[in-house]
Enzyme design. Structure first.
Site, PDB file in Angstrom:
ATOM      1  N   HIS A   1       0.906  -1.172  -0.049  1.00  0.00           N
ATOM      2  CA  HIS A   1      -0.164  -0.028   0.211  1.00  0.00           C
ATOM      3  C   HIS A   1       0.966   1.108  -0.078  1.00  0.00           C
ATOM      4  CE1 HIS A   1      -3.572   2.367   1.240  1.00  0.00           C
ATOM      5  NE2 HIS A   1      -2.952   2.968   1.911  1.00  0.00           N
ATOM      6  N   GLU A   2       1.906   1.306   0.937  1.00  0.00           N
ATOM      7  CA  GLU A   2       2.596   2.604   1.002  1.00  0.00           C
ATOM      8  C   GLU A   2       3.553   2.801  -0.149  1.00  0.00           C
ATOM      9  OE1 GLU A   2       1.730   4.690   3.042  1.00  0.00           O
ATOM     10  OE2 GLU A   2       0.578   3.351   4.557  1.00  0.00           O
TER      11      GLU A   2
ATOM     12  N   HIS B   1       1.529   4.245  -2.788  1.00  0.00           N
ATOM     13  CA  HIS B   1       1.804   5.741  -2.666  1.00  0.00           C
ATOM     14  C   HIS B   1       3.395   6.365  -2.951  1.00  0.00           C
ATOM     15  CE1 HIS B   1      -1.843   6.488  -0.552  1.00  0.00           C
ATOM     16  NE2 HIS B   1      -1.634   6.019   0.390  1.00  0.00           N
TER      17      HIS B   1
ATOM     18  N   GLU C   1      -4.542   7.798  -3.137  1.00  0.00           N
ATOM     19  CA  GLU C   1      -5.174   6.509  -2.428  1.00  0.00           C
ATOM     20  C   GLU C   1      -5.480   5.300  -3.436  1.00  0.00           C
ATOM     21  OE1 GLU C   1      -5.039   6.089   0.666  1.00  0.00           O
ATOM     22  OE2 GLU C   1      -6.325   4.588   1.250  1.00  0.00           O
TER      23      GLU C   1
END
Lengths: 522, 522
Positions: B274-275, B278, B315
């Site tokens: 997830h990070e 980003h 996101e």
């Protein structure tokens, strides 16, 4: 009114110091965790912070406030008072920050940066002729710099020399003549002692130094040792970098670094203890204290009273823990069982006495940063003598290699094989650090002189160390050295704490006692 | 002349951004390596940097320069040009930074800080009555804030509502009415799907999720996966913190964090992916590009054109890698052998299909941050509906628990046991983040809609993933999303890239297809 000038001065200085502390974090991060691709932007960040700090440190308002404080006898009437010391040091810092004209600052930075690149290549090629013109340029700039600062009067009020103006950046109040008077007997006594060591037939084995120990275990042991020393790991850290350093970057934030070689664990151990000695000084400085206790108390952080005295005194703290504590017999009596427990079997075959002897091996060499306690200061004195003569013009840059090599032969009995391992080995001169080298030896001398006093005042210090008890020692340093910040000049602190002016005698006595015992001398 | 105004504007903005990037390092360090005792001084450092940035972001000179650029048709005449977008976004940022009076900013900070403390205690005690008056205060401040910003017109030029003014901080151009029109069908379709999942008798085993794997091995695997994704570890890092985050702090410097639980390795794996999603966005933004190519080219760093579009688009990037890639069958076909090789035997008993099924378990719950893909957006919609009603005054704070619990029953079929696990679970409202929650769902929807287009344009995307080839996917995202920076509004980018306005349909189709296949739902 006067108090309000001092308060405003401290507020401005604290804001510059807070910005400076952010610059320190940028530097620390750059050496530790910054991704390589961030380097270009990091330079922008550093330049911006440096400009903000410079702007605040050199604002004319600061100059006005200092002048106003100086003329206020309630602050400076008693020269021994903390306020007088604070004003004195604000003046010194302001003069250092403002006396150089902008074009000289720029030229020093530009030429220093170019000279450093040339030095790198010259060292690699062992080609001093390539570097000589740049050394000449840097010396000319250093002379201009000294003249801008102005030559300070010595403690005896006699006129000093240009070298003193540069020394003042690193060791306020020290003079070349004073260094001479301390170094000359030191050199003579060391020469004799080094000859005795060379002649000894009772040489220590270095086998305990070449065992193989994992870096990760060395790291655990290093943290164990500095924790025992009293370094507060809740207000500090230990990380890994190419070149070890200590950054006392902010109140509650002192960061040490070290490096590990699997095949020589004592490099990291003594490097870590050295930096932790610096770190204990930084943690002991009154960064969270105040001047006065009432409602208008002034926080000390950001003022000179929360800063270290000088490079020499700073180095005395690192060398004390590294050498007087860490290379003592008592230290290994305590440390060896823990070293075995934490770092495994590699040390199983050795006794504390084996370790003690091995880490006190004395052997003349060409390289300063690898030198032992007996020979290290000789390396420093060669550099001091040469840079002083270069600055005064008594020595021409082209003649440096010959003088260097002759002194190494005279002082250490070694034949320098080439300039790479001779007069091109150190980076300092290439970016104009003239007057820096002597602070290394001053550190060794202060450490021994303080230690003599400590032995008198903590009667069982050796037995405490042998039990791993460093509490009394740390408290003594906190009370007698650290807590004063920059209130006293180094020479005055030394007299106050030890009862005598700085002298080489305690160091020589310590060396002859310890290293002499290893080599069976007298 | 006009160009010189834009250049000066960019220079000023870049200097603020450079200072801001230093503030980001201070924050990152605080979460990762800062010693605890440094916290008080770190607050001083942060406050000083924030003040310096604010001063630069709000200077009247910036306002004058923006006005001058706006009236220059060579810059803004073509609204689709990069310069027009730049000026438009400079205006938006300047308005956000200057339209709130100082006393309101201070009151928001102070009340938010107090409300957060009260919220912590209220949550611990599960005592909503304690928090209700503070929620009222924060809502009153949010209304004042919205009125200062002014209510933006919707894309249809109809008057919007206060909520839109707050949404504009996080999702420029989005309106509550638009959200409504997307969320309403989403909620209906999800309700039906969640009921089908609950009724399924073909439930996956979660056994692969509860094997025990050392954090250090998880770390190596996580780095292996993000490296394969194309996250540049020479321009970034992965560290450990309590709360995972991504900080695209500077050109060449994007830092991710994660956390490890020995007993549930997928938490860290998906948190890291997830990070890194980003992070790929941050690394793909044109921070090192320029506007124009000649001698007077303006660097993009520090201008809005090098920034991300919105929280929703950000996101979408993290959720795409976490869910559409990371929870796919193809991902596990590639990843499982590597997971076994790097993390040892714990996964030996499971097939890729076992992993795929386990990580797509869908189960209604009370806690948003633990929710699966099928139920997550329901949690968000509950919050959106409640905060919108609170802001308009249609709902009183004291009535929040009853409404919350009823909606959870209606939408997810669960009985909320207490307010701690109900309407007190999130920190957002306590410091006034109103309009933030919907961006989580927008991220999921954008991700799916982009994915549909990607599947059309990279025909063998699944086969590529099954071979661990993410190059084409990353290049597609770089080209279609990242490289534009903030040139387009999210809605326009979506239409441009996918050919259609944002809709819930692609997400629903994706969910029914994937999770439906796990639960044997046609």
């Amino acid at each position: 009114m006067a108090h309000s000038a001092l308060k405003e001065l401290c507020d401005l200085s604290r804001s510059a110091a807070t910005l400076g502390s952010i610059g320190s974090l940028l530097s620390w991060d750059q050496e530790t965790y910054m991704p390589p691709a961030a380097a270009a932007h990091r330079a922008e960040q550093q330049a911006m912070m440096a400009a903000l700090v410079h702007e605040r440190r050199t604002s004319p308002r600061i100059g006005d406030l200092i002048a106003s404080c100086e003329s206020d006898r309630s602050l400076t009437g008693d020269p021994a008072s903390p306020t007088a010391a604070m004003v004195r040091e604000f003046r010194r810092e302001y003069d250092l920050a403002t006396k150089l004209p902008g074009d000289l600052v720029a030229e020093l930075a530009r030429t220093g940066s170019q000279a450093q690149e040339v030095w790198k290549e010259a060292r690699q090629k062992s080609d001093f002729a390539m570097f000589a013109p740049w050394l000449e340029k840097m010396m000319a700039l250093a002379r201009r710099k000294a003249d801008c600062y102005g030559i300070p009067k010595g403690p005896d009020a006699k006129p000093g020399e240009r070298y003193d103006a540069l020394l003042n950046e690193y060791e306020p109040g020290m003079t070349a003549r004073e260094l001479d008077s301390i170094f000359t007997p030191l050199r003579q006594r060391l020469s004799a002692f080094i000859a005795q060591v060379a002649a000894s037939t009772n040489k220590p084995s270095t086998a305990p130094l070449s065992v193989r120990i994992d870096a990760s275990r060395q790291h655990v042991f290093g943290q164990f040792v500095i924790d025992a020393m009293g370094f507060d790991l809740k207000a500090g850290r230990l990380d890994v970098t190419t070149h070890p350093f200590c950054s006392g970057m902010a109140p509650g934030d002192t960061r040490l670094t070290t490096r590990y070689r699997d095949e020589k664990f004592t490099d990291a151990l003594y490097g870590t203890m050295h930096e932790a000695g610096h770190g204990l000084y930084e943690q002991g400085l009154p960064k969270q204290g105040t001047l006065g206790t009432n409602g208008s108390a002034i926080p000390l952080f950001g003022t000179p009273l929360s800063e270290s005295i000088s490079l020499g005194i700073h180095e005395s703290q690192s060398r004390m823990w590294e050498n007087l504590v860490g290379r003592s017999r008592a230290f290994w009596e305590w440390a060896l069982p823990h070293a075995r427990r934490i770092m495994g079997d590699a040390l199983a075959a050795f006794t504390a006495e084996d370790l003690f002897r091995a880490v006190n091996t004395a052997q003349p060499s060409f390289i300063r940063v690898e030198a032992d306690e007996a020979t290290y200061n000789m390396h420093v004195m060669v550099r001091f003598e040469i840079e002083r003569a270069l600055l005064s013009g008594d020595l021409q840059p082209r003649d440096v290699p010959a003088v260097w090599n002759r002194k190494y032969k005279d002082y250490l009995g070694v034949d320098v094989p080439d300039d790479r391992r001779g007069c091109l080995q150190d980076v300092h001169w290439s970016f104009g650090l003239i007057g820096y080298f002597p602070t290394y030896t001053l550190g060794n001398l202060y450490a021994s002189q303080f230690w003599q006093t400590i032995q008198g005042q903590i009667g069982d210090i050796d037995r405490q160390i042998a039990r791993g008890e460093f509490k009394d020692l740390k408290a003594w340093l906190n009370r007698n050295i650290h807590a004063h910040g920059r209130r006293y000049r180094a020479a005055d602190l030394c007299k106050m704490v030890t009862g005598s002016p700085l002298s080489a005698e305690p160091f020589i006595a310590y060396l002859e006692g310890k290293v002499g015992s290893v080599y069976g001398i007298k």
